[in-house]
Design a protein around this motif. Structure first.
Motif, short mmCIF file in Angstrom:
data_model
loop_
_atom_site.label_atom_id
_atom_site.label_comp_id
_atom_site.label_asym_id
_atom_site.label_seq_id
_atom_site.Cartn_x
_atom_site.Cartn_y
_atom_site.Cartn_z
N ALA A 65 -6.89 7.28 -5.97
CA ALA A 65 -6.97 7.25 -5.43
C ALA A 65 -6.12 6.33 -4.50
CB ALA A 65 -7.43 8.47 -4.64
N ASP A 66 -7.11 4.84 -4.16
CA ASP A 66 -7.42 3.87 -3.12
C ASP A 66 -6.22 3.10 -4.77
OD1 ASP A 66 -7.97 1.76 -1.79
OD2 ASP A 66 -8.58 0.60 -3.45
N ALA A 67 -6.53 3.03 -6.03
CA ALA A 67 -5.01 2.26 -6.60
C ALA A 67 -3.43 3.15 -6.47
CB ALA A 67 -6.14 2.75 -8.30
N ILE A 68 -3.72 3.97 -6.06
CA ILE A 68 -2.26 4.21 -5.56
C ILE A 68 -2.02 3.83 -4.52
CG2 ILE A 68 -0.92 6.14 -5.20
CD1 ILE A 68 -2.09 8.21 -7.44
N ALA A 69 -2.82 4.46 -3.69
CA ALA A 69 -2.09 3.95 -3.00
C ALA A 69 -2.22 2.56 -1.80
CB ALA A 69 -4.04 4.30 -0.96
N ASP A 115 -13.54 -6.94 -5.48
CA ASP A 115 -12.03 -6.95 -4.41
C ASP A 115 -11.07 -6.93 -4.35
OD1 ASP A 115 -11.25 -8.55 -2.64
OD2 ASP A 115 -11.46 -10.51 -3.10
N ARG A 116 -10.52 -5.87 -3.63
CA ARG A 116 -9.04 -5.14 -3.55
C ARG A 116 -7.97 -6.01 -3.46
NH1 ARG A 116 -5.22 -2.04 0.66
NH2 ARG A 116 -5.49 0.08 -0.41
N SER A 117 -8.54 -7.30 -2.83
CA SER A 117 -7.04 -8.34 -2.61
C SER A 117 -6.71 -8.56 -4.76
CB SER A 117 -7.77 -9.47 -2.63
OG SER A 117 -8.51 -10.33 -3.00
N LEU A 118 -7.59 -8.48 -5.32
CA LEU A 118 -7.59 -9.02 -6.79
C LEU A 118 -6.34 -7.85 -7.05
CD1 LEU A 118 -10.66 -9.42 -8.15
CD2 LEU A 118 -8.89 -11.94 -7.59
N LEU A 119 -6.39 -6.57 -6.90
CA LEU A 119 -5.95 -5.86 -7.64
C LEU A 119 -4.12 -5.65 -6.20
CD1 LEU A 119 -5.24 -3.10 -8.94
CD2 LEU A 119 -6.05 -1.77 -7.18
N VAL A 120 -4.13 -6.23 -5.29
CA VAL A 120 -3.35 -6.15 -4.18
C VAL A 120 -2.31 -8.07 -5.50
CG1 VAL A 120 -2.35 -7.00 -2.31
CG2 VAL A 120 -3.99 -5.40 -2.73
N MET A 124 12.56 -5.47 0.13
CA MET A 124 12.56 -4.07 -0.24
C MET A 124 12.47 -2.77 -1.79
SD MET A 124 10.20 -0.90 2.25
CE MET A 124 11.50 -0.03 2.47
N PRO A 125 11.70 -3.29 -2.30
CA PRO A 125 13.00 -2.26 -3.57
C PRO A 125 12.50 -0.91 -3.42
CG PRO A 125 10.17 -2.65 -3.66
CD PRO A 125 10.89 -4.01 -3.08
N VAL A 126 13.07 -0.35 -3.98
CA VAL A 126 13.07 1.47 -3.58
C VAL A 126 11.80 2.38 -4.77
CG1 VAL A 126 13.87 3.48 -4.27
CG2 VAL A 126 15.75 1.64 -3.38
N VAL A 127 10.98 2.58 -4.23
CA VAL A 127 9.85 2.72 -5.47
C VAL A 127 9.82 4.26 -5.50
CG1 VAL A 127 7.60 3.26 -5.56
CG2 VAL A 127 8.53 0.96 -4.17
N THR A 128 10.00 4.83 -6.99
CA THR A 128 9.80 6.26 -7.33
C THR A 128 8.68 6.33 -8.09
OG1 THR A 128 11.33 5.29 -9.19
CG2 THR A 128 12.77 6.39 -7.03
N ALA A 129 8.09 7.70 -8.38
CA ALA A 129 7.37 8.16 -9.38
C ALA A 129 8.04 8.80 -10.38
CB ALA A 129 6.45 9.15 -8.31
N GLU A 151 1.20 0.81 -1.25
CA GLU A 151 1.39 -0.79 0.34
C GLU A 151 2.02 -1.12 0.21
OE1 GLU A 151 -2.49 -0.13 1.54
OE2 GLU A 151 -2.83 2.17 1.83
N THR A 152 1.08 -2.43 -1.65
CA THR A 152 1.85 -3.04 -1.99
C THR A 152 3.48 -3.68 -2.49
OG1 THR A 152 -0.41 -3.75 -2.41
CG2 THR A 152 1.04 -5.43 -2.84
#
Length: 311
Positions: free
Chosen positions: A127-131, A89-94, A1-6, A135-136
């Motif tokens: 907000a959903d794009a950030i989530a 379809d959110r799965s496309l963004l994932v 799992m990578p370290v994720v930063t903003a 999450e992914t």
């Protein structure tokens, strides 16, 4: 799992192995991030796009090209779904995030900088794009060590950071102010309070515990006031259960429900700050309770039975 930063900045200047381009299906350049990447990378990027992707790229897929004049080594292009055009379809963004990481593994990229895919002219709700991104990426199985989520606007950066700290809080050192936040209360006042709790935890992750409880209280209240933009003492006389005293903090707004992004200042006055002071006293001053404050200062009420239950 990578370290994720903003990261707040320009993705075209990120010094990483690979930068991610939010491309369109034609793979011939465009506006927004796509246009900026092609302009900064120079004509070599377009030539490689034409050579490697003569028929373009499908939505949700990813592929790499040279980075041209960018400081990165590669560009990984991915085509996000166009929300405005009905691709919801959110799965496309994932898939975009997953495919980018798979391509990164194939080319050996260990550090990757992402924009928020599909949030520009494609119109995916932020907000959903950030989530979706967090999450992914946080659940990904990859050899990538570090992922940066890059935003050029400060408000967007703060929103990414708040969501990231809620989902993936950074480690805190022992004997630090951040360590007081390790164990969360069983109940917050409103949704935004959990975001603020994690925000403070991260901000103070490496701040040594002060020598006196009053210094700690000042540090906590000053920081809370800086975040919410209102004096905390103004809510001292407000009952802890009065939800009308909520302050909306945009970066804490996940886009869900009426209380989204709401910080309940009376909860911090009557419960949140006393919990932290109580934990401090248990560590540093086990035989003394901070019941008195220096002259000309406003004292918080010390933990009530309710507070004791929450700790």
């Amino acid at each position: 799992m990578p370290v994720v930063t903003a990261v707040l900045g320009d993705i075209t200047t990120e010094v990483v192995d690979a930068v991610v381009n939010a491309a369109n299906e034609a793979m011939r350049g465009g506006g927004g991030v796509d246009g900026a990447v092609h302009r900064s990378g120079g004509p070599a990027v377009l030539r490689d796009c034409i050579a490697r992707f003569p028929n373009g790229l499908a939505t949700g897929d990813a592929g790499w090209t040279t980075a041209g004049d960018l400081p990165a080594r590669w560009i990984i292009h991915t085509v996000g779904p166009n929300y405005h055009a009905g691709q919801r379809d959110r799965s496309l963004l994932v898939s975009c995030y997953r495919r980018v990481l798979k391509v990164a593994d194939e080319i050996g990229a260990r550090t990757v900088a992402f924009p928020l895919i599909s949030t520009g002219v494609f119109g995916w709700p932020r907000a959903d794009a950030i989530a979706t991104a967090i999450e992914t990426l946080a659940a990904a199985s990859t050899r990538v060590d570090e992922v940066r989520l890059v935003a050029v606007e400060e408000a967007v950066h703060k929103q990414i950071r708040a969501a990231l700290w809620l989902r993936c809080p950074p480690p805190v050192g022992t004997g630090t102010v951040g360590s007081l936040f390790e164990r969360e209360p069983t109940q917050f006042g409103l949704r935004g309070d959990s975001y603020l709790w994690r925000e403070l935890r991260a901000r103070f992750a490496h701040t040594p515990l002060p020598d006196h409880w009053f210094t700690l209280r000042t540090l906590l209240t000053d920081t809370i006031e800086q975040v919410v933009g209102e004096p905390l003492v103004s809510r001292e006389s407000t009952p802890w259960h009065d939800k009308s005293a909520a302050i909306h903090v945009p970066e804490f707004d996940p886009g869900h429900g009426m209380s989204a992004g709401a910080v309940h200042l009376p909860w911090w006055v009557h419960t949140g700050v006393p919990i932290l002071l109580d934990r401090y006293a248990a560590q540093r001053e086990p035989d003394a309770a901070p019941t008195l404050a220096p002259a000309n200062s406003v004292a918080f009420r010390w933990p009530s039975p309710l507070t004791a239950e929450l700790t």
